[in-house]
Write an enzyme that holds these catalytic residues in place. Structure first.
Site, PDB file in Angstrom:
ATOM      1  N   LYS A   1       1.671 -13.946  22.807  1.00  0.00           N
ATOM      2  CA  LYS A   1       0.889 -13.468  23.946  1.00  0.00           C
ATOM      3  C   LYS A   1       1.572 -12.269  24.605  1.00  0.00           C
ATOM      4  O   LYS A   1       0.924 -11.265  24.918  1.00  0.00           O
ATOM      5  CB  LYS A   1       0.687 -14.597  24.959  1.00  0.00           C
ATOM      6  CG  LYS A   1      -0.262 -15.671  24.469  1.00  0.00           C
ATOM      7  CD  LYS A   1      -0.344 -16.823  25.453  1.00  0.00           C
ATOM      8  CE  LYS A   1      -1.288 -17.905  24.959  1.00  0.00           C
ATOM      9  NZ  LYS A   1      -1.409 -19.010  25.939  1.00  0.00           N
ATOM     10  N   SER A  56       3.296 -17.003  28.327  1.00  0.00           N
ATOM     11  CA  SER A  56       3.628 -18.413  28.493  1.00  0.00           C
ATOM     12  C   SER A  56       2.593 -19.251  27.763  1.00  0.00           C
ATOM     13  O   SER A  56       1.431 -18.859  27.649  1.00  0.00           O
ATOM     14  CB  SER A  56       3.662 -18.786  29.977  1.00  0.00           C
ATOM     15  OG  SER A  56       4.094 -20.119  30.156  1.00  0.00           O
ATOM     16  N   ASP A  57       3.040 -20.395  27.271  1.00  0.00           N
ATOM     17  CA  ASP A  57       2.121 -21.324  26.647  1.00  0.00           C
ATOM     18  C   ASP A  57       2.662 -22.733  26.828  1.00  0.00           C
ATOM     19  O   ASP A  57       3.867 -22.921  26.970  1.00  0.00           O
ATOM     20  CB  ASP A  57       1.934 -21.031  25.158  1.00  0.00           C
ATOM     21  CG  ASP A  57       0.704 -21.723  24.609  1.00  0.00           C
ATOM     22  OD1 ASP A  57      -0.403 -21.213  24.846  1.00  0.00           O
ATOM     23  OD2 ASP A  57       0.844 -22.791  23.986  1.00  0.00           O
ATOM     24  N   GLN A  58       1.769 -23.692  26.834  1.00  0.00           N
ATOM     25  CA  GLN A  58       2.179 -25.082  26.996  1.00  0.00           C
ATOM     26  C   GLN A  58       1.503 -25.933  25.934  1.00  0.00           C
ATOM     27  O   GLN A  58       0.302 -25.805  25.690  1.00  0.00           O
ATOM     28  CB  GLN A  58       1.791 -25.599  28.381  1.00  0.00           C
ATOM     29  CG  GLN A  58       2.246 -27.023  28.631  1.00  0.00           C
ATOM     30  CD  GLN A  58       1.839 -27.487  30.005  1.00  0.00           C
ATOM     31  OE1 GLN A  58       0.676 -27.808  30.228  1.00  0.00           O
ATOM     32  NE2 GLN A  58       2.785 -27.488  30.925  1.00  0.00           N
TER      33      GLN A  58
END
Length: 189
Positions: A48, A64-66
């Site tokens: 990203k 950011s990623d979760q």
């Protein structure tokens, strides 16, 4: 720049009171074969940031990623009531690890890390889970439990070094990365 379309990440970043713009990263979030949930979160956060950094080479870009992990399986955003109910039933009484990955990138400079958050869900009846889903409608949240809202009532414990990681952007870790990059936080008025 924040490489995200998440309203939750935008709201969290606003807490740091630094100027930023939001750009959609347009990244394929399909897991790779045999990719762990941690590796998936790290890869997507970096992808990203990189996608936005390509068009804005002089900007600091935050990706950011979760990914929620239940016994090695990724639990994603449910999208609707039925899938959210199935997720909550599956997680009932279980401990889920939410891997929240973060990437700060500018040109060839990159810092990537992940903050794990262990969440233990209460053993609640289907009736209680259904009432929660109708009240909160958390269909855009990994694991269906919006901890910043009514979802906190579904949880028994939360263990993390960064409480904002569970919402989607670990501000303690991000503040450190931004300071290392030369940002002053909190900024003078």
């Amino acid at each position: 720049m924040l490489a995200s379309t998440s309203v939750y990440r935008r709201e969290l970043l606003e807490r740091l009171r630094i100027p930023f713009s939001v750009v959609s990263p347009r990244v394929d979030e399909t897991p790779l074969p045999n990719e762990s949930t941690l590796d998936l979160a790290l890869r997507l956060a970096k992808a990203k940031a990189a996608a936005v950094a390509m068009d804005h080479p002089d900007a600091w870009v935050i990706g950011s990623d979760q990914v929620a992990d239940l016994c090695g399986a990724a639990i994603g955003k449910p999208g609707n009531f039925e899938r959210a109910m199935a997720q909550l039933q599956l997680m009932r009484g279980a401990t889920v690890t939410f891997h929240t990955a973060l990437c700060l990138m500018r040109g060839d400079t990159e810092s990537t890390l992940s903050i794990p958050t262990e969440v233990t869900f209460r053993k609640l009846s289907d009736e209680v889970l259904e009432a929660y889903l109708h009240a909160e409608e958390p269909y855009d949240c990994a694991g269906s439990a919006k901890s910043e809202g009514l979802g906190i009532s579904l949880l028994e414990t939360i263990k993390s070094d960064d409480p904002t990681a569970l919402i989607g952007l670990p501000l303690i870790a991000l503040s450190g990365l931004l300071r290392d990059a030369g940002f002053v936080i909190p900024a003078k008025k």
